[in-house]
Design an enzyme around this catalytic site. Sequence first.
Site, PDB file in Angstrom:
ATOM      1  N   ASN A 108       0.826  -1.205   0.000  1.00 50.81           N
ATOM      2  CA  ASN A 108       0.000   0.000   0.000  1.00 50.81           C
ATOM      3  C   ASN A 108       0.861   1.256   0.000  1.00 50.81           C
ATOM      4  O   ASN A 108       0.576   2.228  -0.704  1.00 50.81           O
ATOM      5  CB  ASN A 108      -0.913   0.012   1.229  1.00 50.81           C
ATOM      6  CG  ASN A 108      -2.081  -0.951   1.116  1.00 50.81           C
ATOM      7  OD1 ASN A 108      -2.358  -1.493   0.055  1.00 50.81           O
ATOM      8  ND2 ASN A 108      -2.766  -1.169   2.222  1.00 50.81           N
ATOM      9  N   ARG A 112     -10.640  -4.284 -14.536  1.00 47.06           N
ATOM     10  CA  ARG A 112      -9.507  -5.145 -14.167  1.00 47.06           C
ATOM     11  C   ARG A 112      -9.979  -6.581 -14.285  1.00 47.06           C
ATOM     12  O   ARG A 112     -11.078  -6.919 -13.842  1.00 47.06           O
ATOM     13  CB  ARG A 112      -9.044  -4.905 -12.724  1.00 47.06           C
ATOM     14  CG  ARG A 112      -8.614  -3.483 -12.405  1.00 47.06           C
ATOM     15  CD  ARG A 112      -8.055  -3.402 -10.985  1.00 47.06           C
ATOM     16  NE  ARG A 112      -8.010  -2.031 -10.486  1.00 47.06           N
ATOM     17  CZ  ARG A 112      -7.006  -1.194 -10.698  1.00 47.06           C
ATOM     18  NH1 ARG A 112      -5.968  -1.587 -11.405  1.00 47.06           N
ATOM     19  NH2 ARG A 112      -7.035   0.033 -10.201  1.00 47.06           N
ATOM     20  N   ARG A 172      -5.323   1.968 -13.216  1.00 48.37           N
ATOM     21  CA  ARG A 172      -3.963   2.173 -12.712  1.00 48.37           C
ATOM     22  C   ARG A 172      -3.291   0.861 -12.315  1.00 48.37           C
ATOM     23  O   ARG A 172      -3.836   0.061 -11.572  1.00 48.37           O
ATOM     24  CB  ARG A 172      -3.982   3.130 -11.516  1.00 48.37           C
ATOM     25  CG  ARG A 172      -2.598   3.473 -10.982  1.00 48.37           C
ATOM     26  CD  ARG A 172      -2.685   4.473  -9.873  1.00 48.37           C
ATOM     27  NE  ARG A 172      -3.008   5.804 -10.367  1.00 48.37           N
ATOM     28  CZ  ARG A 172      -3.810   6.654  -9.730  1.00 48.37           C
ATOM     29  NH1 ARG A 172      -4.388   6.306  -8.624  1.00 48.37           N
ATOM     30  NH2 ARG A 172      -4.031   7.858 -10.239  1.00 48.37           N
ATOM     31  N   HIS A 228     -15.404   2.907 -15.086  1.00 52.91           N
ATOM     32  CA  HIS A 228     -15.207   2.109 -13.885  1.00 52.91           C
ATOM     33  C   HIS A 228     -16.408   1.212 -13.606  1.00 52.91           C
ATOM     34  O   HIS A 228     -16.376   0.378 -12.710  1.00 52.91           O
ATOM     35  CB  HIS A 228     -14.964   3.064 -12.700  1.00 52.91           C
ATOM     36  CG  HIS A 228     -14.548   2.405 -11.433  1.00 52.91           C
ATOM     37  ND1 HIS A 228     -15.330   2.392 -10.303  1.00 52.91           N
ATOM     38  CD2 HIS A 228     -13.411   1.737 -11.110  1.00 52.91           C
ATOM     39  CE1 HIS A 228     -14.709   1.753  -9.333  1.00 52.91           C
ATOM     40  NE2 HIS A 228     -13.546   1.343  -9.794  1.00 52.91           N
ATOM     41  N   TYR A 260     -11.971 -10.159  -2.298  1.00 51.69           N
ATOM     42  CA  TYR A 260     -12.730  -8.925  -2.087  1.00 51.69           C
ATOM     43  C   TYR A 260     -14.199  -9.276  -1.856  1.00 51.69           C
ATOM     44  O   TYR A 260     -14.718 -10.210  -2.459  1.00 51.69           O
ATOM     45  CB  TYR A 260     -12.673  -8.009  -3.314  1.00 51.69           C
ATOM     46  CG  TYR A 260     -11.321  -7.458  -3.689  1.00 51.69           C
ATOM     47  CD1 TYR A 260     -10.144  -7.879  -3.063  1.00 51.69           C
ATOM     48  CD2 TYR A 260     -11.216  -6.499  -4.695  1.00 51.69           C
ATOM     49  CE1 TYR A 260      -8.914  -7.364  -3.424  1.00 51.69           C
ATOM     50  CE2 TYR A 260      -9.980  -5.975  -5.065  1.00 51.69           C
ATOM     51  CZ  TYR A 260      -8.831  -6.417  -4.427  1.00 51.69           C
ATOM     52  OH  TYR A 260      -7.618  -5.903  -4.792  1.00 51.69           O
ATOM     53  N   ARG A 276     -14.467   1.682   4.379  1.00 54.20           N
ATOM     54  CA  ARG A 276     -13.250   0.912   4.624  1.00 54.20           C
ATOM     55  C   ARG A 276     -12.004   1.788   4.700  1.00 54.20           C
ATOM     56  O   ARG A 276     -11.177   1.629   5.575  1.00 54.20           O
ATOM     57  CB  ARG A 276     -13.048  -0.127   3.511  1.00 54.20           C
ATOM     58  CG  ARG A 276     -11.853  -1.042   3.750  1.00 54.20           C
ATOM     59  CD  ARG A 276     -11.432  -1.767   2.476  1.00 54.20           C
ATOM     60  NE  ARG A 276     -10.668  -0.931   1.583  1.00 54.20           N
ATOM     61  CZ  ARG A 276     -10.849  -0.861   0.271  1.00 54.20           C
ATOM     62  NH1 ARG A 276     -11.790  -1.557  -0.302  1.00 54.20           N
ATOM     63  NH2 ARG A 276     -10.086  -0.074  -0.477  1.00 54.20           N
ATOM     64  N   HIS A 294     -15.178  -4.261  -0.407  1.00 53.53           N
ATOM     65  CA  HIS A 294     -15.171  -3.555  -1.684  1.00 53.53           C
ATOM     66  C   HIS A 294     -16.577  -3.226  -2.187  1.00 53.53           C
ATOM     67  O   HIS A 294     -16.739  -2.434  -3.104  1.00 53.53           O
ATOM     68  CB  HIS A 294     -14.428  -4.406  -2.725  1.00 53.53           C
ATOM     69  CG  HIS A 294     -14.064  -3.688  -3.979  1.00 53.53           C
ATOM     70  ND1 HIS A 294     -14.731  -3.884  -5.169  1.00 53.53           N
ATOM     71  CD2 HIS A 294     -13.112  -2.761  -4.241  1.00 53.53           C
ATOM     72  CE1 HIS A 294     -14.195  -3.130  -6.115  1.00 53.53           C
ATOM     73  NE2 HIS A 294     -13.212  -2.434  -5.571  1.00 53.53           N
TER      74      HIS A 294
END
Length: 721
Positions: free
Chosen positions: A60, A408, A438, A468, A501, A597, A625
């Site tokens: 992270n 993704r 990203r 997205h 997730y 979160r 998520h």
Amino acid sequence: MSKAKASKKSTPEVSHVDREHYINRELSWLEFNRRVLHEAIDDRTPLLERLKFMSIFSSNLDEFFMVRVAVLKDQVAAQVSQLTPDGRTPQQQLQDISAILHPMVVKQHQHFETELRPELANHGIHLLNYIDLNQEQRLYLQDRFEKRIFPTLTPLAVDPSHPFPHMSNLSLNLAVVIKASAQADEKFARVKVPTSIHPRFVVFPEELRQHDGKPVVWMGVPLEQVIAHNLEMLFPGMIIQEYSLFRLTRDADLAVEEEEADDLLLAIQQELRKRRLGGSAVRMEIHASMPQSVRERLMQELELADNDIYEVDGLMNLKDLMSLRSLPLPELKDPSWSPVVPPRLQLVNELVAEGTPLEEGNDVFSVIRRKDLLVHHPYDSFAASVELFITQAAIDPNVLAIKMTLYRTSGDSPIVNALITAAENGKQVAVLVELKARFDEENNINWARKLEQTGVHVVYGLVGLKTHTKTTLVVRQEGDRIRRYVHVGTGNYNSKTAKLYTDLGLLSCREELGADLTDLFNYLTGYSRQRSYRKLLVAPVNLRDHMVSLIRREIEQCKSGKSGRIIAKMNSLVDPQIIATLYEASQADVQIDLIVRGICCLRPGLKPVSENIRVISVIGRYLEHSRIFYFQNSGNEELYIGSADWMPRNLDRRVEAVTPVEDPDLAKDLQEILSIMLSDNRQAWELQPDGSYVQRHPQNGEPERSAHKMLMELARPKEND
């Protein structure tokens, strides 16, 4: 949408938030990562899972420096004077980040060296230092070095004829000081530790894995120590004065001028090559023993300040500890969990497993026609639900078209393979691949090319906007009519992250949702400028305004003497307008619970501003998520799920889709999930008015309630339904 329009849309009129009522985004993120670190320190967490959290904390931080700190440094260099909503300049944020993060990193490494490393050894996992090895082990490493490692090393001298070498992003390096003779001047050289081609830890064979005469599970040495103790082979005839380990982090964000790029795919490929070389340095981690002269030279060459230097006493780059989690020691890990097949899809999956051809009435489309289906991963199997939906669509002779967004996806994606199969079967297949996801840009480029080569229509999204949204549209011929089936989710179409997730997905054939997704895909792939939708909330079109109006409706309920209630679950809450409206709602006595979160810029519990707002963050086995939004609406409750957080980027600069969940039973399921999350007293942290977090603990003899364990228990009976 043109960049001008996107820019205009991204700066809406927002309600005012006083600076003292807004938590700085970057500092809130640091508090999130502190909670991750706590899981690595908490002895209630199984040992190898604690290593996992150590690794995640480091990973992270890498991304935080490559993106967020890099942006702040660019702003300082450009003399940006604009203040954040909480009133900080870019330079003040960098100073605050340094002040908070330096002691946090020291705490991380101290805990690993003094607590985790000995505890690993107690369980037969020995991560040794070179000086601890016996003669037989040293001889083994010397032989391995000569045969496998030495040929791959490239020592680089630094002198008037050899300029200071470029060092790649996230590279681990040895700074070596050498002399030709005792009287000669010192010379400097750099040796890159090639972790891209060799494992970080050199593991001993079974016959050399012994401690106190007894065999152990695992024993190894860091690769950099093997290199450091064989430097004389790299510099024959020279005197090795000293060596020090350091690791470099560079700016790695992409900068693509989309309107100037004739081919977006080519432009991003070029930017990726620049990223691999690396932008300006933003952080250097050094071993605490590094001589001051070496430290100063590196700082000067890399243009780094003292605040950019992070001293490490012990093992560097704890991200590599993740590899140890794969050791065959189940007693040191979380209990295993296998996602269950949703009961309504049980028969379909059994028929598929048997190889029985599916017929009308026992296929996935028949299940969805009977009633909407809500799936919750990783408790519900992604493969047995979402992947099943898409793979069946690919081979169903009645399916005419499949349209999908990919943000993704996994490297061996069954979904991408199904899309290729669908195209080969003559179906119309259109896929929007978001090249600007990203750190997944290269993977997405590879999939885009593969899809194009098989006849899939591939588009790369809209100029100025990231796509997205997590949506799929399947168009099917049924008798003399066309029916549209949809999936609207909160997570990526990725079978690997679906096991790690928590995400939700709605499978439906409601006519209005099908019509909305048709309009949305026309917006994404063509020249449609759709400004209204029947059911979907779409960013940057109507999502922001509709969310604000839903909050304001609760305010009006309270003003008319009724009660108001909002529960919202998301990854991050940053948007000033949303925060200001929530403050208004609190002051009107709307009761608000937020499950956030990560970043939360709202301050709860401030009188009289936000005393009716409570915020928790759940950090545990799974990465939370999913996004869920609940509005009481005077008893006519409305619930939504979708891809968007309450952040300016999600509301204004990305294409997002949020769908209502209108089936009463599924709405109750969502409320139960929210209730379980709010009741957590094991992994839940409560945000305090000052921006700090306090972890919940069972009170007055109450049982421990872990949301993830409770949701697994809730899912288990489905296996026998």
